[in-house]
Design a protein around this motif. Structure first.
Motif, short mmCIF file in Angstrom:
data_model
loop_
_atom_site.label_atom_id
_atom_site.label_comp_id
_atom_site.label_asym_id
_atom_site.label_seq_id
_atom_site.Cartn_x
_atom_site.Cartn_y
_atom_site.Cartn_z
N SER A 1 0.84 -1.21 0.00
CA SER A 1 0.00 0.00 0.00
C SER A 1 0.87 1.25 0.00
O SER A 1 0.59 2.23 -0.71
CB SER A 1 -0.92 0.00 1.22
N ASP B 1 1.21 4.17 -2.91
CA ASP B 1 1.09 5.59 -2.56
C ASP B 1 2.30 6.37 -3.07
O ASP B 1 2.16 7.46 -3.64
CB ASP B 1 0.96 5.72 -1.04
N SER C 1 -5.31 -0.36 -0.20
CA SER C 1 -4.56 -0.27 -1.46
C SER C 1 -5.43 0.31 -2.57
O SER C 1 -4.99 1.18 -3.34
CB SER C 1 -4.05 -1.65 -1.87
N ILE D 1 -5.95 4.07 -2.07
CA ILE D 1 -4.77 4.86 -2.42
C ILE D 1 -4.66 5.02 -3.93
O ILE D 1 -4.37 6.12 -4.43
CB ILE D 1 -3.50 4.20 -1.85
N SER E 1 -7.23 7.45 -5.30
CA SER E 1 -6.80 8.83 -5.04
C SER E 1 -5.70 9.24 -6.01
O SER E 1 -5.71 10.36 -6.55
CB SER E 1 -6.30 8.94 -3.60
N ASN F 1 -12.32 9.43 -1.71
CA ASN F 1 -11.47 9.39 -2.89
C ASN F 1 -12.30 9.21 -4.17
O ASN F 1 -11.97 9.79 -5.22
CB ASN F 1 -10.45 8.26 -2.77
#
Length: 743
Positions: free
Chosen positions: A386, A390, A415, A418, A421, A450
């Motif tokens: 994760s 990111d 995950s 992220i 996003s 997100n």
């Protein structure tokens, strides 16, 4: 048997027993071998448990099997004590099947027999099998001893069985007054029911340091650190039980959660008085963590530097401390020192380093860390993966991030959130929405936030409504203020300001963030007066604006050309003890430049506070003002030079400078800008407009794009937009937003 042999047998038996008492297990087996070689037959079954215990201590499985075979021939296995010792021997040597077979062959069994088999299974980690044998022993009427019962309680805790049922059995069996059993029950409750743990703690007549430590830790783990600190103070005040290193570690954790540096220093002093900080690496690591999270990383480093017994946790704690305090350069230096001292990194180290890469936006180190993760077998670690996703998205390696997610066996909600996003930030909202649709886990509030951000980036009203519906179905709308605020923002960025306002009005408990979002919503949709009205309404209702709120209000004044009101907002910010940042000053410079007050904007830049330096956005605003208001002379040259120096690889500065010089008909300078773009290999990114075709397709257009004759519906939309843009009435021009135009 002769007198001589009897005396020799007694001497050897005595020797075996004495060696057992002193823990000299080889001498025990040597004495038994002498008896066996001498051919002496003896009928003392109490020696054999000692012999099997020696075999177990030395892990001599083969020798123990040979001794068992000789006893089997002589009929000694019929003795319960001998059978128990053989089963115990096999268990301690790890031969569980032989132990169970021996137990099954026993003619007679007592409580020790059942305790041996249950304890052995539980002690070796066979929790389900051990509990099954424990249930069977209860059917036969045998009761466990204290050691076995403690293991039974721990096993039930690991398997998440009903704690109250186990507690009830302890009470019925009469073991509830034994401190070790009480502490085990206390541990059981502390992990799932802190209130029951505290109730049991208060009922205990004898509390030792384990009892206090368990309850303090339970408060910290259940996010109630204040109660943990309160109980620690009570423990010290009573002075009946001396805290140990485990207690202090839990208390320091509470201080770290609360970011309470003052109480943390007091606990540090307490640990120095007791000598804990010098002898226990866990205490020192907890001190590093506490100081780091209390934003005193210098004290954390001093503790680290004075630590002689460092382990990987020590290094990870100080490394994370520098990152937490945003001192990334020192974190890099600390990692270099770590490599120099040949400290082996683990997954925690790599996760921390990925945060450093994320800050510096360095793609190559991210890939290097990914290689290290693969070499060390960490590609199955969900937290590490994760963090890698990111870092990749922050370094504009979105495709690599997606590859990592695709290769994950279990794509957890963190995950996926992220990557959603990251895709939204990278201007790929429809891919982000696609990832959400492929999720198998139930999305949480962060995931929905997100998703709504991706919907806002797409500027697709239909998608934003869909995201709003998901938030409602998941029970997050109205109940989660962060989700509610994201819904308002999504509608605002789609131009649906009325829907944004309705969503804002439905928020039951507003905060400064939600007010800031609705002010920004009015600002970006060309309604500065309503933005300022909301700003005043917010203050009237008792909400204190923060720096972002003031920036939203200034932005509204900027885009609405409300220079005097903008200056009043800045003045009120200063009067309310808010220190304007570079962003606030840049907004004022842009506002003055748009209004043609270039000289005033330049004067503001020249007189900025010492700790504020004008950035590319402020100088770009000056340059844009010079272009729009045909401000010729030294100001254009100075602004252009500053922009290109601050952002030498950004195409927008060159294009803006070239446009400003072209407006002044300074063609030589225009040619210089174009030559610099080629020489510096600057990638020119064209601007675009986006139009919503029908109700689902967003179409982008670059300058010079042409529509085919088949795009009749879209042609009609564009023609309507042209008609609106030709209108002189600014109010009517502002109504373009809901039609779907987004620049």
């Amino acid at each position: 048997m002769g007198t001589h042999l009897c005396s020799k047998l007694e001497a050897l038996s005595s020797k075996i027993k004495q060696a057992s008492v002193n823990g000299r297990w080889r001498e025990v087996l040597t004495g038994y071998s002498e008896i066996h070689r001498a051919g002496i037959q003896f009928n003392d079954p109490f020696v054999f448990p000692i012999v099997f215990k020696a075999c177990a201590k030395l892990s001599w499985l083969f020798q123990g099997k040979c001794i068992q075979a000789s006893l089997l021939k002589r009929g000694f296995e019929s003795f319960v004590s001998v059978g128990n010792s053989i089963a115990d021997f096999y268990l301690k040597c790890g031969d569980l099947s032989s132990a169970i077979r021996e137990f099954d062959c026993m003619t007679w069994r007592d409580s020790i027999s059942w305790n041996v088999i249950v304890f052995g299974l539980l002690d070796h980690g066979f929790e389900e099998e051990g509990l099954r044998w424990f249930s069977t022993s209860r059917v036969w009427g045998f009761e466990p001893n204290v050691s076995t019962l403690v293991l039974v309680i721990h096993a039930s805790r690991s398997l998440r069985l009903d704690g109250e049922e186990v507690h009830g059995y302890v009470i019925r069996s009469g073991f509830c007054g034994i401190p070790s059993v009480q502490n085990s029950i206390l541990c059981r409750y502390s992990e799932c029911d802190p209130s029951s743990a505290r109730k049991l703690f208060d009922e205990m007549s004898e509390r030792d340091v384990i009892s206090w430590s368990v309850v303090i830790r339970s408060y910290v783990q259940s996010q109630e650190p204040v109660l943990g600190l309160k109980l620690f103070k009570e423990m010290v005040r009573e002075a009946k039980t001396e805290p140990d290193c485990v207690t202090v570690t839990s208390v320091l954790k509470a201080c770290a959660v609360l970011e309470d540096i003052d109480v943390g220093r007091s606990v540090h002093g307490f640990s120095i008085q007791r000598g804990f900080d010098l002898v226990d690496v866990f205490v020192r690591n907890s001190l590093i963590d506490m100081y780091s999270k209390g934003f005193d990383v210098d004290s954390a480093f001093r503790v680290f530097d004075e630590t002689t017994c460092r382990n990987i946790v020590s290094w990870n704690s100080i490394l994370a401390g520098f990152v937490h305090n945003q001192r990334y350069d020192e974190a890099v230096e600390m990692f270099r020192l770590m490599v120099k001292e040949a400290v082996e990194v683990d997954e925690v180290t790599l996760v921390t380093l990925l945060q450093v890469c994320k800050f510096f936006e360095q793609p190559l180190p991210c890939k290097s860390i990914h290689c290290v993760m693969i070499r060390h077998g960490y590609e199955s670690n969900e937290v590490a993966l994760s963090s890698l996703i990111d870092a990749y998205t922050s370094c504009s390696l979105v495709d690599d991030a997606r590859t990592v997610l695709d290769l994950m066996i279990y794509k957890d909600v963190v995950s996926c959130s992220i990557l959603i996003s990251g895709l939204a930030r990278s201007g790929r909202p429809y891919e982000a929405i696609s990832i959400f649709c492929q999720m198998k886990d139930k999305p949480n509030g962060i995931t929905v936030i997100n998703l709504l951000n991706a919907c806002s980036v797409s500027a697709d009203l239909r998608k934003s409504k869909w995201g709003h519906g998901i938030a409602i179905r998941r029970g997050l709308a109205i109940s989660d203020i962060s989700v509610d605020t994201s819904i308002v923002d999504a509608y605002a960025k789609c131009g649906a300001i009325d829907m944004a306002r309705r969503a804002f009005d439905q928020i039951p408990s507003k905060n400064v963030v939600s007010w800031t979002v609705i002010i920004s919503a009015y600002a970006i949709n060309g309604l500065p007066e309503k933005a300022l009205a909301s700003f005043e309404e917010m203050k009237q209702k008792g909400y204190t604006p923060n720096d972002v709120t003031y920036l939203a209000a200034l932005s509204a004044c900027n885009h609405g050309g409300l220079v005097e009101k903008g200056l009043m907002v800045l003045k009120s910010m200063v009067e309310n003890d808010h220190k304007p940042s570079l962003q606030h000053y840049s907004c004022i410079v842009d506002m003055l430049s748009r209004a043609g007050e270039i000289d005033t904007a330049m004067e503001l830049i020249k007189n900025l506070p010492e700790d504020v330096k004008a950035g590319a956005s402020a100088w770009g605003a000056i340059l844009s003002g010079c272009r729009n208001h045909l401000k010729k002379g030294i100001i254009t040259l100075e602004a252009a030079a500053e922009v290109l120096e601050l952002e030498p690889l950004c195409s927008s500065g060159y294009l803006l400078a070239s446009s400003a010089f072209a407006a002044e008909k300074s063609w030589e300078d225009v040619a210089i800008m174009r030559r610099l773009v080629k020489e510096r290999k600057v990638r020119v990114v064209a601007g675009y407009s986006m139009v919503l075709e029908g109700s689902s397709i967003a179409r982008r257009f670059l300058a010079g794009d042409k529509l085919s004759q088949s795009d009749s519906e879209l042609n009609d939309v564009v023609q309507s937009l042209h008609r609106y843009m030709r209108l002189d009435d600014t109010t009517e021009r502002r109504n373009i937003g809901p039609l779907g135009l987004c620049d």
